[in-house]
Structure formats: structure tokens, C-alpha cells
Motif scaffolding. Structure first.
Motif, PDB file in Angstrom:
ATOM      1  N   ALA A   5       6.874  18.199 -12.829  1.00 48.81           N
ATOM      2  CA  ALA A   5       8.398  18.499 -13.486  1.00 48.81           C
ATOM      3  C   ALA A   5       7.845  19.011 -14.945  1.00 48.81           C
ATOM      4  N   THR A   6       7.018  18.311 -15.478  1.00 51.12           N
ATOM      5  CA  THR A   6       6.902  18.677 -16.996  1.00 51.12           C
ATOM      6  C   THR A   6       6.449  20.239 -16.966  1.00 51.12           C
ATOM      7  N   VAL A   7       5.425  20.558 -16.208  1.00 52.45           N
ATOM      8  CA  VAL A   7       4.936  21.814 -16.281  1.00 52.45           C
ATOM      9  C   VAL A   7       6.306  22.968 -15.768  1.00 52.45           C
ATOM     10  N   VAL A  46       3.051  10.247 -10.176  1.00 51.47           N
ATOM     11  CA  VAL A  46       2.280  10.696 -11.450  1.00 51.47           C
ATOM     12  C   VAL A  46       2.299  12.443 -11.266  1.00 51.47           C
ATOM     13  N   TYR A  47       2.199  12.593  -9.956  1.00 58.53           N
ATOM     14  CA  TYR A  47       2.059  14.039  -9.460  1.00 58.53           C
ATOM     15  C   TYR A  47       3.367  14.564  -9.960  1.00 58.53           C
ATOM     16  N   THR A  71      14.002  17.530 -10.864  1.00 62.03           N
ATOM     17  CA  THR A  71      12.534  18.073 -10.539  1.00 62.03           C
ATOM     18  C   THR A  71      11.621  16.983 -10.167  1.00 62.03           C
ATOM     19  N   PHE A  72      11.639  16.018 -11.386  1.00 65.26           N
ATOM     20  CA  PHE A  72      10.637  15.029 -10.947  1.00 65.26           C
ATOM     21  C   PHE A  72      10.973  14.248  -9.698  1.00 65.26           C
ATOM     22  N   GLN A  73      12.178  13.881  -9.257  1.00 66.34           N
ATOM     23  CA  GLN A  73      12.541  13.105  -8.148  1.00 66.34           C
ATOM     24  C   GLN A  73      12.129  14.000  -6.687  1.00 66.34           C
ATOM     25  N   GLY A  74      12.498  15.275  -6.933  1.00 64.86           N
ATOM     26  CA  GLY A  74      12.126  16.240  -5.982  1.00 64.86           C
ATOM     27  C   GLY A  74      10.762  16.347  -5.585  1.00 64.86           C
ATOM     28  N   GLU A  75       9.852  16.416  -6.491  1.00 63.08           N
ATOM     29  CA  GLU A  75       8.497  16.682  -6.471  1.00 63.08           C
ATOM     30  C   GLU A  75       7.870  15.363  -5.989  1.00 63.08           C
ATOM     31  N   ALA A  76       8.111  14.430  -6.618  1.00 56.07           N
ATOM     32  CA  ALA A  76       7.713  13.016  -6.368  1.00 56.07           C
ATOM     33  C   ALA A  76       7.771  12.664  -4.835  1.00 56.07           C
ATOM     34  N   ALA A  77       9.222  12.772  -4.285  1.00 55.59           N
ATOM     35  CA  ALA A  77       9.494  12.600  -2.927  1.00 55.59           C
ATOM     36  C   ALA A  77       8.601  13.488  -1.911  1.00 55.59           C
ATOM     37  N   SER A 135       0.799  -1.345   0.065  1.00 56.23           N
ATOM     38  CA  SER A 135       0.060   0.091   0.073  1.00 56.23           C
ATOM     39  C   SER A 135       0.672   1.157  -0.188  1.00 56.23           C
ATOM     40  N   HIS A 136       1.914   1.285   0.627  1.00 54.81           N
ATOM     41  CA  HIS A 136       2.915   2.466   0.621  1.00 54.81           C
ATOM     42  C   HIS A 136       3.322   2.643  -0.842  1.00 54.81           C
ATOM     43  N   LEU A 137       3.662   1.501  -1.466  1.00 58.35           N
ATOM     44  CA  LEU A 137       4.147   1.474  -3.035  1.00 58.35           C
ATOM     45  C   LEU A 137       3.040   2.135  -3.900  1.00 58.35           C
ATOM     46  N   LEU A 138       1.642   1.800  -3.509  1.00 58.15           N
ATOM     47  CA  LEU A 138       0.544   2.105  -4.149  1.00 58.15           C
ATOM     48  C   LEU A 138       0.370   3.711  -4.167  1.00 58.15           C
ATOM     49  N   LEU A 139       0.309   4.120  -3.007  1.00 58.60           N
ATOM     50  CA  LEU A 139       0.582   5.517  -2.779  1.00 58.60           C
ATOM     51  C   LEU A 139       1.616   6.439  -3.494  1.00 58.60           C
ATOM     52  N   CYS A 140       2.701   5.497  -3.640  1.00 53.74           N
ATOM     53  CA  CYS A 140       3.829   6.277  -4.102  1.00 53.74           C
ATOM     54  C   CYS A 140       3.528   6.485  -5.678  1.00 53.74           C
ATOM     55  N   GLY A 141       2.807   5.501  -6.232  1.00 54.69           N
ATOM     56  CA  GLY A 141       2.497   5.751  -7.666  1.00 54.69           C
ATOM     57  C   GLY A 141       1.760   6.996  -7.913  1.00 54.69           C
TER      58      GLY A 141
END
Length: 116
Positions: free
Chosen positions: A70-72, A64-65, A90-96, A54-60
């Protein structure tokens, strides 16, 4: 046709003495089963929390966010001709950050195992 009920022991026939519910003695409840080994506390008295699916599911959702954010962010900097961190950083920072808001254990798994 007879007056006899074909189900003489139901609760619908109050004239039948056998139809009254029998009150059973209370039976002791079963001991709950232990599903895993108990975690040992560290020196500070804190017990570790294991990551679950469930932790990994919420990480999914957080990933995506992070991808959209990061794209925007990188896209708007490219349009305005500005320099900044790349899409991956940017992706790694925002996802974390997003995962840490939902599940700190999931954020730890992302930072230490997925993004390492």
C-alpha cells in the motif's frame, strides 16, 4: 581387581546368559486422546475449520506485505499526481489477498473481524 562385571545385565557381555535381551510380548497401544470436540458437518457435509493462533501468525506476515504494498502503490500515485483509493483501503485489500494466498481461514478472520 576381579573378572566379574559390575554391570552383569548389560548387552556387552555375551558370555552371560542374563545379558541377552528379553523379548517382551507386544502391548496394545494406548487409544489416542481426543483434544477437542468433533465438529459437526453442515448440510453440505463440510466441517468448519476453527482459526488458530497459527492462522493469525501467518496473517501478520500478510499484513506487513499489505502495508509495504500500500505504501509503494499510494506513494507512486502521489508522486505522479494521480488519484486512487487511500492507503487504508489499499492496505486492507492487499493484506486480505496475501492472507488468502497463505491461509483462507486467516483471510476470513482479517476481513470479518480485524478489518470490520
Amino acid at each position: 581387581q576381579t573378572d566379574q562385571d559390575i554391570y552383569p545385565y548389560n548387552a556387552v557381555t555375551p558370555h552371560d546368559s542374563h545379558a541377552l535381551p528379553v523379548i517382551m510380548e507386544e502391548a496394545p497401544l494406548a487409544v489416542p486422546a481426543v483434544t477437542g470436540a468433533a465438529e459437526k458437518a453442515d448440510a453440505e457435509g463440510k466441517t468448519p475449520c476453527r482459526p488458530t493462533p497459527s492462522h493469525l501468525l501467518l496473517c501478520g506476515h500478510a499484513m506487513v506485505y499489505g502495508a509495504l504494498s500500500a505504501t509503494v502503490s499510494v506513494g507512486s500515485k502521489l508522486i505522479h499526481g494521480q488519484e486512487g483509493p487511500g492507503w487504508t483501503a489499499t492496505f486492507q485489500g492487499e493484506a486480505a489477498k496475501a492472507a488468502g494466498a497463505v491461509t483462507p481461514v486467516g483471510a476470513h478472520v482479517l476481513e470479518k473481524h480485524v478489518f470490520a
